[in-house]
Scaffold this motif. Structure first.
Motif, PDB file in Angstrom:
ATOM      1  N   ALA A 134     -13.006 -18.739 -10.410  1.00  0.00           N
ATOM      2  CA  ALA A 134     -13.911 -19.523 -11.265  1.00  0.00           C
ATOM      3  C   ALA A 134     -13.733 -21.019 -11.045  1.00  0.00           C
ATOM      4  O   ALA A 134     -14.693 -21.797 -11.101  1.00  0.00           O
ATOM      5  CB  ALA A 134     -13.663 -19.170 -12.731  1.00  0.00           C
ATOM      6  N   LEU A 135     -12.505 -21.427 -10.765  1.00  0.00           N
ATOM      7  CA  LEU A 135     -12.220 -22.846 -10.569  1.00  0.00           C
ATOM      8  C   LEU A 135     -12.531 -23.315  -9.155  1.00  0.00           C
ATOM      9  O   LEU A 135     -12.420 -24.499  -8.851  1.00  0.00           O
ATOM     10  CB  LEU A 135     -10.739 -23.119 -10.872  1.00  0.00           C
ATOM     11  N   GLY A 136     -12.896 -22.394  -8.292  1.00  0.00           N
ATOM     12  CA  GLY A 136     -13.174 -22.758  -6.904  1.00  0.00           C
ATOM     13  C   GLY A 136     -11.914 -23.043  -6.099  1.00  0.00           C
ATOM     14  O   GLY A 136     -11.989 -23.615  -5.012  1.00  0.00           O
ATOM     15  N   LEU A 137     -10.769 -22.647  -6.626  1.00  0.00           N
ATOM     16  CA  LEU A 137      -9.516 -22.907  -5.897  1.00  0.00           C
ATOM     17  C   LEU A 137      -9.352 -21.952  -4.724  1.00  0.00           C
ATOM     18  O   LEU A 137      -8.635 -22.253  -3.765  1.00  0.00           O
ATOM     19  CB  LEU A 137      -8.316 -22.777  -6.840  1.00  0.00           C
ATOM     20  N   VAL A 138      -9.980 -20.786  -4.811  1.00  0.00           N
ATOM     21  CA  VAL A 138     -10.000 -19.837  -3.693  1.00  0.00           C
ATOM     22  C   VAL A 138     -11.431 -19.340  -3.517  1.00  0.00           C
ATOM     23  O   VAL A 138     -12.250 -19.419  -4.440  1.00  0.00           O
ATOM     24  CB  VAL A 138      -9.077 -18.611  -3.943  1.00  0.00           C
ATOM     25  N   GLU A 139     -11.707 -18.815  -2.350  1.00  0.00           N
ATOM     26  CA  GLU A 139     -13.006 -18.229  -2.072  1.00  0.00           C
ATOM     27  C   GLU A 139     -13.184 -16.970  -2.930  1.00  0.00           C
ATOM     28  O   GLU A 139     -12.232 -16.223  -3.140  1.00  0.00           O
ATOM     29  CB  GLU A 139     -13.068 -17.858  -0.582  1.00  0.00           C
ATOM     30  N   ASP A 140     -14.390 -16.749  -3.410  1.00  0.00           N
ATOM     31  CA  ASP A 140     -14.673 -15.552  -4.195  1.00  0.00           C
ATOM     32  C   ASP A 140     -14.797 -14.362  -3.248  1.00  0.00           C
ATOM     33  O   ASP A 140     -15.713 -14.311  -2.427  1.00  0.00           O
ATOM     34  CB  ASP A 140     -15.984 -15.746  -4.974  1.00  0.00           C
ATOM     35  N   LYS A 141     -13.856 -13.466  -3.320  1.00  0.00           N
ATOM     36  CA  LYS A 141     -13.894 -12.269  -2.479  1.00  0.00           C
ATOM     37  C   LYS A 141     -13.344 -11.085  -3.279  1.00  0.00           C
ATOM     38  O   LYS A 141     -12.592 -11.276  -4.242  1.00  0.00           O
ATOM     39  CB  LYS A 141     -13.091 -12.476  -1.191  1.00  0.00           C
ATOM     40  N   PRO A 142     -13.705  -9.871  -2.895  1.00  0.00           N
ATOM     41  CA  PRO A 142     -13.184  -8.717  -3.637  1.00  0.00           C
ATOM     42  C   PRO A 142     -11.687  -8.545  -3.408  1.00  0.00           C
ATOM     43  O   PRO A 142     -11.175  -8.896  -2.342  1.00  0.00           O
ATOM     44  CB  PRO A 142     -13.933  -7.518  -3.043  1.00  0.00           C
ATOM     45  N   TYR A 143     -11.008  -8.054  -4.422  1.00  0.00           N
ATOM     46  CA  TYR A 143      -9.612  -7.649  -4.258  1.00  0.00           C
ATOM     47  C   TYR A 143      -9.421  -6.352  -5.047  1.00  0.00           C
ATOM     48  O   TYR A 143     -10.145  -6.095  -6.010  1.00  0.00           O
ATOM     49  CB  TYR A 143      -8.646  -8.738  -4.741  1.00  0.00           C
ATOM     50  N   LYS A 144      -8.453  -5.547  -4.609  1.00  0.00           N
ATOM     51  CA  LYS A 144      -8.167  -4.291  -5.291  1.00  0.00           C
ATOM     52  C   LYS A 144      -6.789  -4.366  -5.932  1.00  0.00           C
ATOM     53  O   LYS A 144      -5.828  -4.784  -5.286  1.00  0.00           O
ATOM     54  CB  LYS A 144      -8.206  -3.122  -4.306  1.00  0.00           C
ATOM     55  N   ILE A 145      -6.718  -3.955  -7.198  1.00  0.00           N
ATOM     56  CA  ILE A 145      -5.433  -3.962  -7.900  1.00  0.00           C
ATOM     57  C   ILE A 145      -4.960  -2.524  -8.105  1.00  0.00           C
ATOM     58  O   ILE A 145      -5.682  -1.675  -8.629  1.00  0.00           O
ATOM     59  CB  ILE A 145      -5.543  -4.722  -9.237  1.00  0.00           C
ATOM     60  N   TYR A 146      -3.732  -2.298  -7.628  1.00  0.00           N
ATOM     61  CA  TYR A 146      -3.095  -0.986  -7.738  1.00  0.00           C
ATOM     62  C   TYR A 146      -1.934  -1.088  -8.725  1.00  0.00           C
ATOM     63  O   TYR A 146      -1.106  -1.995  -8.617  1.00  0.00           O
ATOM     64  CB  TYR A 146      -2.563  -0.537  -6.375  1.00  0.00           C
ATOM     65  N   GLY A 147      -1.876  -0.161  -9.659  1.00  0.00           N
ATOM     66  CA  GLY A 147      -0.773  -0.105 -10.618  1.00  0.00           C
ATOM     67  C   GLY A 147       0.258   0.918 -10.181  1.00  0.00           C
ATOM     68  O   GLY A 147      -0.095   1.963  -9.626  1.00  0.00           O
ATOM     69  N   ALA A 148       1.541   0.617 -10.430  1.00  0.00           N
ATOM     70  CA  ALA A 148       2.619   1.492  -9.981  1.00  0.00           C
ATOM     71  C   ALA A 148       3.489   1.891 -11.163  1.00  0.00           C
ATOM     72  O   ALA A 148       3.973   1.037 -11.902  1.00  0.00           O
ATOM     73  CB  ALA A 148       3.453   0.783  -8.918  1.00  0.00           C
ATOM     74  N   GLN A 149       3.697   3.194 -11.310  1.00  0.00           N
ATOM     75  CA  GLN A 149       4.572   3.696 -12.360  1.00  0.00           C
ATOM     76  C   GLN A 149       5.606   4.661 -11.782  1.00  0.00           C
ATOM     77  O   GLN A 149       5.452   5.166 -10.663  1.00  0.00           O
ATOM     78  CB  GLN A 149       3.748   4.427 -13.427  1.00  0.00           C
ATOM     79  N   ALA A 150       6.652   4.892 -12.572  1.00  0.00           N
ATOM     80  CA  ALA A 150       7.618   5.942 -12.244  1.00  0.00           C
ATOM     81  C   ALA A 150       7.080   7.257 -12.800  1.00  0.00           C
ATOM     82  O   ALA A 150       6.539   7.292 -13.903  1.00  0.00           O
ATOM     83  CB  ALA A 150       8.971   5.622 -12.860  1.00  0.00           C
ATOM     84  N   GLU A 151       7.241   8.329 -12.032  1.00  0.00           N
ATOM     85  CA  GLU A 151       6.738   9.633 -12.463  1.00  0.00           C
ATOM     86  C   GLU A 151       7.265  10.007 -13.850  1.00  0.00           C
ATOM     87  O   GLU A 151       6.525  10.569 -14.675  1.00  0.00           O
ATOM     88  CB  GLU A 151       7.170  10.698 -11.447  1.00  0.00           C
ATOM     89  N   GLY A 152       8.515   9.614 -14.130  1.00  0.00           N
ATOM     90  CA  GLY A 152       9.116   9.935 -15.419  1.00  0.00           C
ATOM     91  C   GLY A 152       8.595   9.109 -16.576  1.00  0.00           C
ATOM     92  O   GLY A 152       9.029   9.287 -17.719  1.00  0.00           O
ATOM     93  N   CYS A 153       7.676   8.204 -16.295  1.00  0.00           N
ATOM     94  CA  CYS A 153       7.005   7.423 -17.352  1.00  0.00           C
ATOM     95  C   CYS A 153       5.678   6.958 -16.773  1.00  0.00           C
ATOM     96  O   CYS A 153       5.509   5.796 -16.437  1.00  0.00           O
ATOM     97  CB  CYS A 153       7.866   6.247 -17.802  1.00  0.00           C
ATOM     98  N   SER A 154       4.740   7.909 -16.664  1.00  0.00           N
ATOM     99  CA  SER A 154       3.504   7.624 -15.927  1.00  0.00           C
ATOM    100  C   SER A 154       2.244   7.896 -16.740  1.00  0.00           C
ATOM    101  O   SER A 154       1.284   8.489 -16.247  1.00  0.00           O
ATOM    102  CB  SER A 154       3.477   8.446 -14.636  1.00  0.00           C
ATOM    103  N   PRO A 155       2.213   7.431 -17.977  1.00  0.00           N
ATOM    104  CA  PRO A 155       1.023   7.737 -18.789  1.00  0.00           C
ATOM    105  C   PRO A 155      -0.254   7.093 -18.241  1.00  0.00           C
ATOM    106  O   PRO A 155      -1.332   7.689 -18.363  1.00  0.00           O
ATOM    107  CB  PRO A 155       1.386   7.163 -20.166  1.00  0.00           C
ATOM    108  N   VAL A 156      -0.145   5.920 -17.639  1.00  0.00           N
ATOM    109  CA  VAL A 156      -1.356   5.258 -17.130  1.00  0.00           C
ATOM    110  C   VAL A 156      -1.817   5.949 -15.848  1.00  0.00           C
ATOM    111  O   VAL A 156      -3.014   6.179 -15.626  1.00  0.00           O
ATOM    112  CB  VAL A 156      -1.110   3.754 -16.897  1.00  0.00           C
ATOM    113  N   SER A 157      -0.858   6.293 -15.006  1.00  0.00           N
ATOM    114  CA  SER A 157      -1.202   7.017 -13.774  1.00  0.00           C
ATOM    115  C   SER A 157      -1.857   8.353 -14.095  1.00  0.00           C
ATOM    116  O   SER A 157      -2.853   8.746 -13.470  1.00  0.00           O
ATOM    117  CB  SER A 157       0.072   7.213 -12.940  1.00  0.00           C
ATOM    118  N   ALA A 158      -1.295   9.039 -15.098  1.00  0.00           N
ATOM    119  CA  ALA A 158      -1.868  10.340 -15.487  1.00  0.00           C
ATOM    120  C   ALA A 158      -3.299  10.180 -15.976  1.00  0.00           C
ATOM    121  O   ALA A 158      -4.193  10.959 -15.604  1.00  0.00           O
ATOM    122  CB  ALA A 158      -0.995  10.977 -16.573  1.00  0.00           C
TER     123      ALA A 158
END
Lengths: 432, 432
Positions: free
Chosen positions: B278-302
């Protein structure tokens, strides 16, 4: 062993950067005999230690300062003053240095220092000790000499620094430790995936075995950072001097309080300060260098107090294990420097070390390893005994991280209270 | 409690910097209701979480970039984008940030990544975790609100970060932990000299008790960094986004792999990336965000895998204790972001976490805590399962230090061999 026995200080015909930058030769600290830049560490004439001699850049200090300031935020900004090629920052390194110089107003107030106090906090290095600085220079020398295995004897900090640096550089590492090291230190030494060899014997036995390996065909292609690469390794400590001066705004403090293990770090910081003056990067002014030891391993402090020039070896018995070298190789040079600059060498006992670790943590939020407790404790003692002027500006070094020596403070560091989770219990405990 | 309930974004008549810089208000993430900048954290209308809303600087991006680049080498270079006064860097802080963005060519090769891989290594912060970033912003808010005690509930990293920051700032600290925490973590929490209270109960009991304290007169003047100061605290994570973009040369990577505990860090990094665009500090381009959890506490992954919008709480059972939040407050926002950007949420088991810690150490010389094992392990799994394009440029986060979770790797990390100190023994062990 692929060894390059000479090195040019100027670019070669190929246009590649000179592999040792401004370094011109190795020079015997005792008799001055010069040797080509190679993986040797003792003078053939007098067995004195070798150190790197330079053709340092001459000319406009302003231009050199600007060149440094435009460099990376790690030790490679000082490449023009180190035995490394100009393009060293482009090679895989863990890039130590440019650690914080913390203005320690709270600690100064507690100690009665009015002239200004800074803590140079080297726990911010990649493996959390100043060893990353010295290993980085040794690694670069190993690369130049075509050595393929990075090695050392170690009881802790150095093992991690060598393992991490070698892994990132893609070199094999093989580190030797006493077999009965604490479990935590073994993990730190082993986690980088290099070879880790436990030696059935004391640290002295480990060292002796490493010397044997260097002399044997097995050791061909091996760079022991603190043995056959020691002249390069030692130069890494100069960067502490450079950073302190630059972070103060290109000027020297009045006093520096530096820990003593082998004494190498203290002598190289002095060398770095003298270079800064010679190059015109800072104003030429007097500075005092103070050495700090643990009472349980204080051969240099004992010699200083007794007015001796020689250092009598001791058997270490202190919680400051990273400083526990009973026969410090650079001890006599440390005595010279402390006396020449008007400083001193002092020591503190284990209880004072623990108190100083807590004092630094409580006042500045810096959790130091035992070596940091030694320097801060000695600083306190130097002021109380009138050996250090509290109206002068002082820099004290913390060279490692409290997370590596938790055992030192654990017995006396715990919860204020343990209570049931109720407001009444909180009030009863006198916490409200 | 001395609370300033409004704040101007421009300098006051006195000429002092606006206490919250460009921050204009608190805004409900659910219903958008705005509140004055104060120590509150939940919307009175809908109980939604509050976050900081800004009047961000408009005008020439080049000038803003230059202003940032001329700033200190810590998070305060981004003061123009944070809820802090312009002179924040002059106050006593432990000054986190500007940690290394390591070009991880060795790791990329092992994982089959051809588009470039960087590790953002937040173990370089003063207390060796990303928590220093968030605490620094909360501390500044506490100062502005006139709060005199800095507090939190914690099971480790946060306790040290709060203790260190408060000590240096000269504030009282009082930190609450479960009474049965590991001894090492207790030392780290206690060494900074603040009050440390063990609570007889679980971490949930600790949290409940903290909420009670906030509502009681005892809690007047207290800033719980992760409760009543949470809107400010969370903004500290934006600095990870800013640093990654600046260190890449003011551009965005294609993929980011970020750990999930409460999910706050991931959502704030996304917020930071959007601000940069929004500030024009970087070019507007797509990015993908990946979240990482431990299997023993993975409610978001599930939830991600099941296509759900809600996150069902779990009882954590994993070695990645710094990520073990069974009911992550920002879970639904994480799901939104992963889906909107075309990323994913994935999890790895304890064995994969340990393997990934060792992989990162062996290839790049970075010793990560278990949370770093989770992100690197998830990165590996995402590539193997075709969810992340290895030809795209990826940044993976390490948010903490292996020295704090030695137990995770200790059982499987040790010497290659233990031998007598002789060359024959060395040869017999197959090491020559």
């Amino acid at each position: 062993m692929a060894v390059q026995t000479t090195a040019s200080t100027t670019d070669s015909a190929s246009g590649a950067p000179a592999p040792f930058g401004p370094a011109a030769a190795l020079s015997c600290r005792e008799c001055g005999t010069r040797y080509p830049l190679s993986p040797v560490f003792a003078c053939l004439e007098c067995f004195g230690p070798l150190e790197v001699a330079y053709d340092l850049p001459t000319g406009d200090p302003e231009a050199l300062r600007a060149r440094i300031e435009a460099g990376p935020t790690n030790i490679w900004r000082y490449a023009p003053l180190l035995p490394v090629p100009a393009d060293v920052a482009t090679k895989p390194n863990i890039n130590p240095g440019w650690t914080k110089l913390v203005k320690a107003d709270n600690l100064a107030r507690e100690l009665g220092i009015t002239g200004g106090l800074h803590v140079k906090d080297d726990s911010g290095n990649p493996t959390h000790s100043f060893k990353d600085r010295v290993v980085a220079i040794a690694l670069e020398a190993a690369r130049t000499f075509g050595l393929t295995t990075l090695s050392c004897s170690s009881t802790g900090n150095l093992a991690g620094a060598v393992g991490a640096a070698a892994s990132r550089a893609g070199l094999r590492s093989c580190v030797f430790i006493p077999h009965d090291l604490e479990a935590g230190k073994v993990v730190m030494a082993a986690v980088y995936g290099g070879e880790l060899v436990g030696i059935e014997g004391s640290y002295d036995d480990v060292n002796r075995f490493c010397s044997e390996l260097i002399g044997d065909p097995i050791g061909e292609g091996w760079g022991f950072v603190n043995v056959n690469l020691r002249p390069y390794y030692g130069e890494g400590s100069k960067t502490l001097a450079y950073e302190i001066a630059e972070q103060l705004g290109w000027r020297l403090p009045d006093n520096l309080v530096i820990p003593i293990a082998s004494g190498s770090q203290l002598t190289k910081i002095d060398k770095g300060l003298k270079e800064l003056i010679a190059l015109g990067l800072v104003e030429d002014k007097p500075y005092k260098i103070y050495g700090a030891q643990a009472e349980g391993c204080s051969p240099v402090s004992a010699a200083f107090k007794a007015g001796h020039d020689v250092v009598r070896p001791v058997k270490p018995d202190t919680i400051a294990k990273s400083l526990a070298i009973g026969n410090p190789a650079d001890g006599p040079y440390v005595l010279d420097i402390a006396r020449r600059t008007g400083g001193a060498v002092e020591d503190v006992n284990d209880e004072q070390i623990v108190d100083a670790i807590k004092l630094l943590a409580r006042t500045e939020g810096i959790f130091a390893e035992t070596a940091g407790g030694v320097t801060v404790g000695v600083l306190k003692k130097l002021i109380e005994s009138g050996q250090l002027d509290p109206a002068a500006e002082t820099v004290v070094l913390n060279t490692g991280d409290g997370l590596k020596t938790l055992d030192a403070v654990a017995p006396t560091t715990g919860p204020t209270a343990t209570i049931r989770p109720t407001l009444a219990a909180f009030r009863e405990a006198g916490l409200a």
